[in-house]
Design a protein around this motif. Structure first.
Motif, PDB file in Angstrom:
ATOM      1  N   ALA A  87       0.832  -1.209   0.000  1.00 14.76           N
ATOM      2  CA  ALA A  87       0.000   0.000   0.000  1.00 14.76           C
ATOM      3  C   ALA A  87       0.863   1.254   0.000  1.00 14.76           C
ATOM      4  N   LEU A  88       1.904   1.262   0.797  1.00 18.06           N
ATOM      5  CA  LEU A  88       2.770   2.443   0.861  1.00 18.06           C
ATOM      6  C   LEU A  88       3.555   2.639  -0.429  1.00 18.06           C
ATOM      7  N   ARG A  89       3.941   1.557  -1.078  1.00 17.54           N
ATOM      8  CA  ARG A  89       4.633   1.677  -2.367  1.00 17.54           C
ATOM      9  C   ARG A  89       3.690   2.227  -3.431  1.00 17.54           C
ATOM     10  N   ILE A  90       2.434   1.817  -3.392  1.00 15.04           N
ATOM     11  CA  ILE A  90       1.434   2.354  -4.325  1.00 15.04           C
ATOM     12  C   ILE A  90       1.276   3.851  -4.102  1.00 15.04           C
ATOM     13  N   ILE A  91       1.095   4.244  -2.859  1.00 16.04           N
ATOM     14  CA  ILE A  91       0.931   5.659  -2.518  1.00 16.04           C
ATOM     15  C   ILE A  91       2.161   6.448  -2.961  1.00 16.04           C
ATOM     16  N   GLU A  92       3.326   5.949  -2.635  1.00 13.84           N
ATOM     17  CA  GLU A  92       4.567   6.632  -2.983  1.00 13.84           C
ATOM     18  C   GLU A  92       4.695   6.849  -4.488  1.00 13.84           C
ATOM     19  N   GLY A  93       4.191   5.918  -5.283  1.00 11.10           N
ATOM     20  CA  GLY A  93       4.257   6.050  -6.730  1.00 11.10           C
ATOM     21  C   GLY A  93       3.286   7.065  -7.306  1.00 11.10           C
ATOM     22  N   LEU A  94       2.286   7.465  -6.541  1.00 11.37           N
ATOM     23  CA  LEU A  94       1.252   8.370  -7.047  1.00 11.37           C
ATOM     24  C   LEU A  94       1.351   9.798  -6.533  1.00 11.37           C
ATOM     25  N   VAL A  95       1.984   9.995  -5.389  1.00 11.39           N
ATOM     26  CA  VAL A  95       2.059  11.341  -4.809  1.00 11.39           C
ATOM     27  C   VAL A  95       3.462  11.907  -4.977  1.00 11.39           C
ATOM     28  N   GLU A  96       3.560  13.212  -4.843  1.00  9.83           N
ATOM     29  CA  GLU A  96       4.866  13.872  -4.935  1.00  9.83           C
ATOM     30  C   GLU A  96       5.579  13.892  -3.595  1.00  9.83           C
ATOM     31  N   GLU A  97       4.817  14.147  -2.553  1.00  7.10           N
ATOM     32  CA  GLU A  97       5.370  14.185  -1.198  1.00  7.10           C
ATOM     33  C   GLU A  97       4.372  13.531  -0.261  1.00  7.10           C
ATOM     34  N   TRP A  98       4.874  12.912   0.781  1.00  2.28           N
ATOM     35  CA  TRP A  98       4.008  12.352   1.799  1.00  2.28           C
ATOM     36  C   TRP A  98       4.823  12.061   3.035  1.00  2.28           C
ATOM     37  N   GLY A  99       4.139  11.872   4.129  1.00  2.00           N
ATOM     38  CA  GLY A  99       4.824  11.546   5.370  1.00  2.00           C
ATOM     39  C   GLY A  99       3.808  11.272   6.468  1.00  2.00           C
ATOM     40  N   ALA A 100       4.321  11.081   7.653  1.00  2.39           N
ATOM     41  CA  ALA A 100       3.461  10.769   8.792  1.00  2.39           C
ATOM     42  C   ALA A 100       3.918  11.549  10.005  1.00  2.39           C
ATOM     43  N   ASN A 101       2.952  11.978  10.782  1.00  2.79           N
ATOM     44  CA  ASN A 101       3.205  12.613  12.065  1.00  2.79           C
ATOM     45  C   ASN A 101       2.660  11.666  13.118  1.00  2.79           C
ATOM     46  N   ASP A 102       3.548  10.928  13.750  1.00  6.20           N
ATOM     47  CA  ASP A 102       3.137   9.919  14.721  1.00  6.20           C
ATOM     48  C   ASP A 102       2.408  10.546  15.898  1.00  6.20           C
ATOM     49  N   GLY A 103       2.844  11.723  16.325  1.00  8.18           N
ATOM     50  CA  GLY A 103       2.252  12.350  17.505  1.00  8.18           C
ATOM     51  C   GLY A 103       0.763  12.596  17.374  1.00  8.18           C
ATOM     52  N   ASP A 104       0.329  13.057  16.214  1.00  6.95           N
ATOM     53  CA  ASP A 104      -1.103  13.300  16.039  1.00  6.95           C
ATOM     54  C   ASP A 104      -1.760  12.243  15.151  1.00  6.95           C
ATOM     55  N   ARG A 105      -1.009  11.164  14.877  1.00  8.87           N
ATOM     56  CA  ARG A 105      -1.516  10.018  14.111  1.00  8.87           C
ATOM     57  C   ARG A 105      -2.113  10.454  12.773  1.00  8.87           C
ATOM     58  N   ARG A 106      -1.327  11.248  12.066  1.00  9.01           N
ATOM     59  CA  ARG A 106      -1.772  11.805  10.796  1.00  9.01           C
ATOM     60  C   ARG A 106      -0.813  11.422   9.687  1.00  9.01           C
ATOM     61  N   ILE A 107      -1.368  11.048   8.541  1.00  9.12           N
ATOM     62  CA  ILE A 107      -0.600  10.793   7.327  1.00  9.12           C
ATOM     63  C   ILE A 107      -1.005  11.879   6.341  1.00  9.12           C
ATOM     64  N   TRP A 108      -0.039  12.557   5.753  1.00 10.27           N
ATOM     65  CA  TRP A 108      -0.327  13.651   4.832  1.00 10.27           C
ATOM     66  C   TRP A 108       0.316  13.376   3.468  1.00 10.27           C
ATOM     67  N   PHE A 109      -0.195  14.050   2.442  1.00  9.07           N
ATOM     68  CA  PHE A 109       0.385  13.911   1.105  1.00  9.07           C
ATOM     69  C   PHE A 109       0.063  15.138   0.261  1.00  9.07           C
ATOM     70  N   ARG A 110       0.852  15.313  -0.779  1.00 14.20           N
ATOM     71  CA  ARG A 110       0.634  16.370  -1.777  1.00 14.20           C
ATOM     72  C   ARG A 110       0.844  15.746  -3.153  1.00 14.20           C
TER      73      ARG A 110
END
Length: 116
Positions: A87-110
């Motif tokens: 799933a993460l490899r699929i996401i990585e192939g489609l978005v330009e930037e992405w990451g995760a903030n563990d503290g607020d349990r958030r995954i973001w992308f652009r």
């Protein structure tokens, strides 16, 4: 666009249906890519133990889509530790930037999108 889906096996499909509302704003290819990203992120949340509603926020500006997903599971923590999955490899192939903030349990992308 904001949506909340309950973490069930139906959650990815529900998220896909909600994201389809962007069809009047972005072209079909962009819509397919955004739908895949959201579907995979929601499925990741369900698989990583989310118990409360999964919150997704999408913001479209010009040819840029910014998104974030927040849940109470361990998906963001796994990503921030550098774990990988199909799933993460699929996401990585489609978005330009992405990451995760563990503290607020958030995954973001652009990602870039094309208007209709």
């Amino acid at each position: 666009m904001r949506l909340r889906v309950f973490p069930t096996v139906e959650a990815p499909g529900q998220a896909r249906r909600e994201v389809s509302k962007l069809a009047s704003d972005i072209d079909q290819r962009s819509l397919s890519e955004v739908t895949a990203v959201i579907s995979e992120l929601v499925a990741l949340s369900v698989a990583n133990g989310a118990r409360r509603p999964i919150e997704v926020c999408l913001r479209l500006a010009d040819r840029r889509l910014e998104g974030a997903l927040r849940d109470d599971g361990t998906g963001a923590r796994a990503i921030s530790r550098g774990e990988s999955s199909l799933a993460l490899r699929i996401i990585e192939g489609l978005v330009e930037e992405w990451g995760a903030n563990d503290g607020d349990r958030r995954i973001w992308f652009r990602m870039s999108v094309e208007p209709v």
